[in-house]
Write a protein that holds these residues in place. Structure first.
Motif, PDB file in Angstrom:
ATOM      1  N   ALA A 202       0.655  -1.754   0.162  1.00  0.00           N
ATOM      2  CA  ALA A 202       0.261  -0.074   0.430  1.00  0.00           C
ATOM      3  C   ALA A 202       0.717   0.901  -0.159  1.00  0.00           C
ATOM      4  N   THR A 203       0.164   2.020  -0.500  1.00  0.00           N
ATOM      5  CA  THR A 203       1.077   3.360  -0.819  1.00  0.00           C
ATOM      6  C   THR A 203       0.202   4.639   0.097  1.00  0.00           C
ATOM      7  N   PHE A 204       0.573   5.300   0.826  1.00  0.00           N
ATOM      8  CA  PHE A 204      -0.370   6.220   1.577  1.00  0.00           C
ATOM      9  C   PHE A 204      -0.062   7.521   1.538  1.00  0.00           C
ATOM     10  N   ASP A 205      -0.909   8.597   1.359  1.00  0.00           N
ATOM     11  CA  ASP A 205      -0.344   9.811   1.424  1.00  0.00           C
ATOM     12  C   ASP A 205      -1.293  10.535   2.501  1.00  0.00           C
ATOM     13  N   GLY A 206      -0.331  10.882   3.426  1.00  0.00           N
ATOM     14  CA  GLY A 206      -0.382  11.686   4.559  1.00  0.00           C
ATOM     15  C   GLY A 206      -1.324  10.048   5.290  1.00  0.00           C
ATOM     16  N   ASP A 207      -2.304   9.790   6.543  1.00  0.00           N
ATOM     17  CA  ASP A 207      -3.004   8.677   6.222  1.00  0.00           C
ATOM     18  C   ASP A 207      -4.147   7.699   5.921  1.00  0.00           C
ATOM     19  N   ALA A 208      -4.343   8.620   4.653  1.00  0.00           N
ATOM     20  CA  ALA A 208      -4.752   7.709   3.621  1.00  0.00           C
ATOM     21  C   ALA A 208      -4.571   7.330   3.032  1.00  0.00           C
ATOM     22  N   ILE A 209      -4.859   5.770   2.501  1.00  0.00           N
ATOM     23  CA  ILE A 209      -4.028   5.121   1.329  1.00  0.00           C
ATOM     24  C   ILE A 209      -4.256   6.060  -0.455  1.00  0.00           C
ATOM     25  N   ALA A 210      -3.554   5.343  -0.808  1.00  0.00           N
ATOM     26  CA  ALA A 210      -3.276   5.916  -2.221  1.00  0.00           C
ATOM     27  C   ALA A 210      -3.566   5.090  -3.473  1.00  0.00           C
ATOM     28  N   ARG A 211      -3.162   4.347  -2.695  1.00  0.00           N
ATOM     29  CA  ARG A 211      -3.018   2.876  -4.168  1.00  0.00           C
ATOM     30  C   ARG A 211      -2.861   1.883  -2.698  1.00  0.00           C
ATOM     31  N   MET A 212      -2.799   0.208  -3.571  1.00  0.00           N
ATOM     32  CA  MET A 212      -2.976  -0.830  -2.777  1.00  0.00           C
ATOM     33  C   MET A 212      -3.886  -1.700  -3.799  1.00  0.00           C
ATOM     34  N   ARG A 213      -2.361  -3.156  -3.775  1.00  0.00           N
ATOM     35  CA  ARG A 213      -2.659  -4.215  -4.221  1.00  0.00           C
ATOM     36  C   ARG A 213      -2.078  -5.198  -3.481  1.00  0.00           C
ATOM     37  N   ILE A 214      -3.670  -5.982  -3.239  1.00  0.00           N
ATOM     38  CA  ILE A 214      -4.016  -7.304  -2.059  1.00  0.00           C
ATOM     39  C   ILE A 214      -4.071  -8.076  -2.989  1.00  0.00           C
ATOM     40  N   ARG A 227      -8.609  -7.279  -6.641  1.00  0.00           N
ATOM     41  CA  ARG A 227      -9.075  -5.526  -7.357  1.00  0.00           C
ATOM     42  C   ARG A 227     -10.093  -5.032  -6.415  1.00  0.00           C
ATOM     43  N   GLY A 228     -11.258  -5.643  -6.398  1.00  0.00           N
ATOM     44  CA  GLY A 228     -12.300  -5.139  -5.414  1.00  0.00           C
ATOM     45  C   GLY A 228     -11.611  -4.383  -4.058  1.00  0.00           C
ATOM     46  N   ALA A 229     -11.296  -6.020  -3.031  1.00  0.00           N
ATOM     47  CA  ALA A 229     -11.402  -4.689  -2.104  1.00  0.00           C
ATOM     48  C   ALA A 229     -10.508  -3.610  -2.312  1.00  0.00           C
ATOM     49  N   ALA A 230      -9.288  -3.570  -2.911  1.00  0.00           N
ATOM     50  CA  ALA A 230      -8.208  -2.515  -2.995  1.00  0.00           C
ATOM     51  C   ALA A 230      -9.022  -1.384  -3.124  1.00  0.00           C
ATOM     52  N   ALA A 231      -9.523  -1.464  -4.174  1.00  0.00           N
ATOM     53  CA  ALA A 231     -10.293  -0.772  -4.853  1.00  0.00           C
ATOM     54  C   ALA A 231     -11.358   0.380  -3.731  1.00  0.00           C
ATOM     55  N   ALA A 232     -11.885  -0.767  -3.011  1.00  0.00           N
ATOM     56  CA  ALA A 232     -13.435  -0.409  -1.938  1.00  0.00           C
ATOM     57  C   ALA A 232     -12.276   0.896  -0.514  1.00  0.00           C
ATOM     58  N   LEU A 233     -10.833   0.402   0.145  1.00  0.00           N
ATOM     59  CA  LEU A 233      -9.632   1.244   0.203  1.00  0.00           C
ATOM     60  C   LEU A 233      -9.153   2.649   0.148  1.00  0.00           C
ATOM     61  N   CYS A 234      -9.217   2.563  -1.089  1.00  0.00           N
ATOM     62  CA  CYS A 234      -8.305   3.448  -1.690  1.00  0.00           C
ATOM     63  C   CYS A 234      -9.031   4.639  -0.883  1.00  0.00           C
ATOM     64  N   GLY A 235      -8.411   6.038  -0.732  1.00  0.00           N
ATOM     65  CA  GLY A 235      -9.027   6.918  -0.391  1.00  0.00           C
ATOM     66  C   GLY A 235      -9.068   7.017   1.327  1.00  0.00           C
ATOM     67  N   THR A 236      -9.212   5.586   1.906  1.00  0.00           N
ATOM     68  CA  THR A 236      -9.989   5.226   3.487  1.00  0.00           C
ATOM     69  C   THR A 236      -8.643   5.934   4.157  1.00  0.00           C
ATOM     70  N   THR A 237      -8.824   5.997   5.350  1.00  0.00           N
ATOM     71  CA  THR A 237      -8.093   5.412   6.241  1.00  0.00           C
ATOM     72  C   THR A 237      -7.338   3.964   7.484  1.00  0.00           C
ATOM     73  N   LEU A 238      -8.420   3.376   6.948  1.00  0.00           N
ATOM     74  CA  LEU A 238      -8.418   2.180   7.942  1.00  0.00           C
ATOM     75  C   LEU A 238      -9.372   1.830   8.915  1.00  0.00           C
ATOM     76  N   ARG A 239      -9.709   2.688   8.355  1.00  0.00           N
ATOM     77  CA  ARG A 239     -11.532   2.448  10.127  1.00  0.00           C
ATOM     78  C   ARG A 239     -11.906   1.245  10.364  1.00  0.00           C
TER      79      ARG A 239
END
Length: 287
Positions: A202-214, A227-239
């Motif tokens: 995962a690549t973070f921009d601050g506390d938020a996920i910018a990109r992720m590969r699972i 891909r779907g799980a990763a897309a659901a997390l982009c832009g989030t802070t993993l709450r």
């Protein structure tokens, strides 16, 4: 059981190995560490008329940084990957995965390129290569080409390598300041094949996920990119709610295999549990 009869030749160069492969009238296979291939042949799961030993080809060895990638030669032992300071610094996901590969005796003999080329869907390194979207170098003795991991693993033990091509190296991207990684697997005993495993980059921009590969492994014919799980997390802070949405997305996109020991439903449940655990660990990491 024992393997069926086969001929053997030791290659002195990549060109020498490819020439032997093309000159074989039957089924030829390349032999590096042999920790997967020979076991499969002894169980009569695979057969070969000719084994071409490439283990003495110096051009297939070495770990070095090349620009924004780390090049790992195909004959690099699993144990060398595990202990390499260069890999630990620049490709930490590989360092995290290496101790899970079988047992020390196998890690001392097995090769990184051999694991990628054999493409066992229950193996750790193919999944890591997919999570990183590493580039696999293929050499036919005359020219080389690079194939992204997403295109390399095509079906059960099938890859994008053309007949005679040798996996000569793997290029892994160098980790950046905002990159975080996690790896884990569930198995009956340490060293056994995983029931399910996951490698996350995962690549973070601050506390938020910018990109992720699972990438998940031991769930089907190839390592699986969620891909779907990763897309659901982009832009989030993993709450917790974000992680729950990723688990729901995984349930929608993953149809895992089953065997005599583990049902598809159990494997899917364990994949979801493992995803939640690993995302929780990823959240706890701090730059």
């Amino acid at each position: 059981m024992k393997a069926s009869n086969f001929a053997y030749v030791r290659a002195r160069s990549i060109g020498d190995a490819v020439a032997a492969f093309r000159g074989c009238a039957g089924e030829a296979r390349y032999l590096a560490g042999g920790q997967s291939l020979l076991a499969a042949m002894n169980l009569r799961l695979l057969a070969s008329d000719l084994l071409i030993d490439i283990s003495r080809i110096d051009a297939l060895r070495g770990i070095e940084r090349r620009g924004d990638e780390v090049r790992i030669g195909a004959l690099t032992r699993h144990a060398e990957v595990q202990t390499s300071p260069l890999v630990a610094e620049h490709v930490p996901l590989l360092t995290a995965a290496a101790p899970w590969v079988a047992h020390p005796a196998i890690r001392n003999r097995g090769t990184f390129g051999g694991s990628i080329a054999f493409a066992d869907p229950a193996s750790e390194f193919p999944a890591v290569a997919l999570a990183l979207n590493a580039r696999i170098e293929l050499d036919n003795g005359e020219q080389r080409r690079l194939v992204a991991a997403e295109q390399f693993f095509q079906d059960l033990y099938e890859t994008a390598a053309e007949p005679g091509e040798i996996v000569s190296a793997v290029y892994c991207p160098v980790a950046g300041a905002g990159d975080r990684f996690t790896f884990d697997e569930l198995a009956r005993r340490r060293g056994d094949y995983a029931i399910v495993g996951t490698a996350i980059a995962a690549t973070f921009d601050g506390d938020a996920i910018a990109r992720m590969r699972i990438a998940l492994f031991s769930v089907g014919a190839t390592p699986f990119l969620a891909r779907g799980a990763a897309a659901a997390l982009c832009g989030t802070t993993l709450r917790d709610a974000d992680i729950a949405r990723a688990q729901a997305a995984l349930a929608d996109e993953l149809s895992p295999s089953e065997d005599a020991h583990v049902s598809a439903e159990t494997r899917l449940h364990l994949a979801s549990v493992l995803l939640r655990r690993q995302l929780g660990k990823l959240r706890e990491q701090r730059p």
